[in-house]
Scaffold this active site. Structure first.
Site, mmCIF file in Angstrom:
data_model
loop_
_atom_site.group_PDB
_atom_site.id
_atom_site.type_symbol
_atom_site.label_atom_id
_atom_site.label_comp_id
_atom_site.label_asym_id
_atom_site.label_seq_id
_atom_site.Cartn_x
_atom_site.Cartn_y
_atom_site.Cartn_z
ATOM 1 N N LYS A 126 -53.430 3.439 -24.233
ATOM 2 C CA LYS A 126 -53.571 1.982 -24.183
ATOM 3 C C LYS A 126 -52.591 1.359 -25.181
ATOM 4 O O LYS A 126 -51.921 2.051 -25.935
ATOM 5 C CB LYS A 126 -54.996 1.549 -24.546
ATOM 6 C CG LYS A 126 -56.111 2.160 -23.715
ATOM 7 C CD LYS A 126 -56.140 1.654 -22.285
ATOM 8 C CE LYS A 126 -57.285 2.280 -21.500
ATOM 9 N NZ LYS A 126 -57.231 1.923 -20.067
ATOM 10 N N SER A 179 -53.803 1.923 -15.149
ATOM 11 C CA SER A 179 -54.294 0.961 -16.135
ATOM 12 C C SER A 179 -53.217 0.442 -17.086
ATOM 13 O O SER A 179 -53.456 -0.540 -17.789
ATOM 14 C CB SER A 179 -55.430 1.572 -16.955
ATOM 15 O OG SER A 179 -54.936 2.563 -17.825
#
Length: 307
Positions: A163, A93
């Site tokens: 993230k 991701s």
């Protein structure tokens, strides 16, 4: 504490977290014989002609080894708790910034001094509200539990994610289909996005006002990242509370061939991005100038009256 970076295809992920004396010589006293000029190194009960040196026997390495191991483990625990910790990347991701299997070092020290995440930083954070609730948790053995406690092995009991911080408290963030991500009306140039991905075509959002003490996060592999966009129905509205942030990832430490730092991209330094900051300096300047103008006007009025 395992880092989870959940993919957009809900594939099972692993969330490993890894980090990845000389002995003193004591001699007997040497007294000078006032008559003969010779040294008397004999101890109690020994003649001056004895062969005793008075030197203590060197301590065995094997006796010192447990102490050295204990000190090393204590230092590892302190470093892991307060300074820096290694986390492993189990998914795609954050490609291409981070690859599956990379080990990153996370700065845990600055949050202790009140530092909060800033735009553009790659951060590790605890699951803020069921983002990884469907992930299976492997059962660790005793050795793994001990090593994870001191930071030398991954922990499967806690689920963490990694993230990029896109917006912070007070910001307005949005992204329309076919367009760029905008923060406070400023479009972001995002060269770190995975080649071929769009900024948000798979999941447009906003405009959204980021609450104080929260951040909005997105993965660099936009079409393969279950980030803030996909959790707007949770208890935090997709935002991540600042107190859930473990720290900022600053270095890719392993494998050696991928060693690199993780700086803040230049797009987050563009003028006007911080809308609040752009308003404050003029407001302060006006507030400072007003008393001077009033004082000068009063002086001129007083001079005219006296004339």
């Amino acid at each position: 504490m395992a880092v989870g970076a959940r993919s957009g295809h809900d594939e099972p992920e692993e969330r490993p977290r890894q980090l990845a004396e000389s002995s003193p010589a004591v001699t007997g006293s040497a007294e000078t014989d006032g008559e003969s000029g010779t040294s008397d190194a004999s101890g109690p009960g020994e003649s001056s002609h004895g062969s005793g040196t008075g030197q203590k026997k060197q301590r065995s390495f094997w006796k010192e080894l447990p102490l050295l191991i204990g000190i090393a483990l204590l230092l590892a625990l302190l470093i892991k708790t307060f300074l820096v910790q290694a986390f492993s990347i189990p998914s795609d991701s954050m490609q291409n910034t981070l690859q599956r299997g990379d080990r990153v070092l996370v700065d845990k020290l600055t949050p202790w001094f009140g530092s909060e995440p800033e735009r553009g930083e790659v951060v590790v954070f605890h699951d803020p509200g069921g983002w990884l609730e469907d992930e299976a948790v492997p059962e660790p053995n005793i050795v793994q539990e001990f090593l994870s406690f001191i930071g030398l092995m991954p922990s499967a009991e806690e689920k963490d994610l990694i993230k990029r911080t896109i917006a912070v408290g007070g910001d307005t963030v949005e992204c329309k289909k076919g367009g760029p991500v905008k923060v406070n009306g400023k479009a972001l140039d995002e060269p770190y996005i995975y080649p071929g991905d769009t900024p948000c075509d798979d999941q447009p959002f906003g405009p959204l006002k980021v609450p104080d003490d929260k951040i909005w996060v997105m993965g660099d592999h936009r079409q393969n990242s279950q980030d803030s966009r996909y959790h707007q129905e949770d208890v935090n509205g997709g935002f991540v509370p600042v107190d859930k942030v473990v720290g900022r990832a600053v270095v890719v430490a392993w494998p050696i061939g991928r060693w690199s730092t993780l700086p803040v991209p230049d797009t987050f330094d563009q003028p006007g991005l911080n809308a609040a900051g752009a308003v404050v300096p003029p407001a302060l300047g006006l507030a400072g100038a007003l008393p001077i103008v009033l004082w000068r006007r009063r002086r001129l009025t007083g001079a005219r009256t006296a004339g």
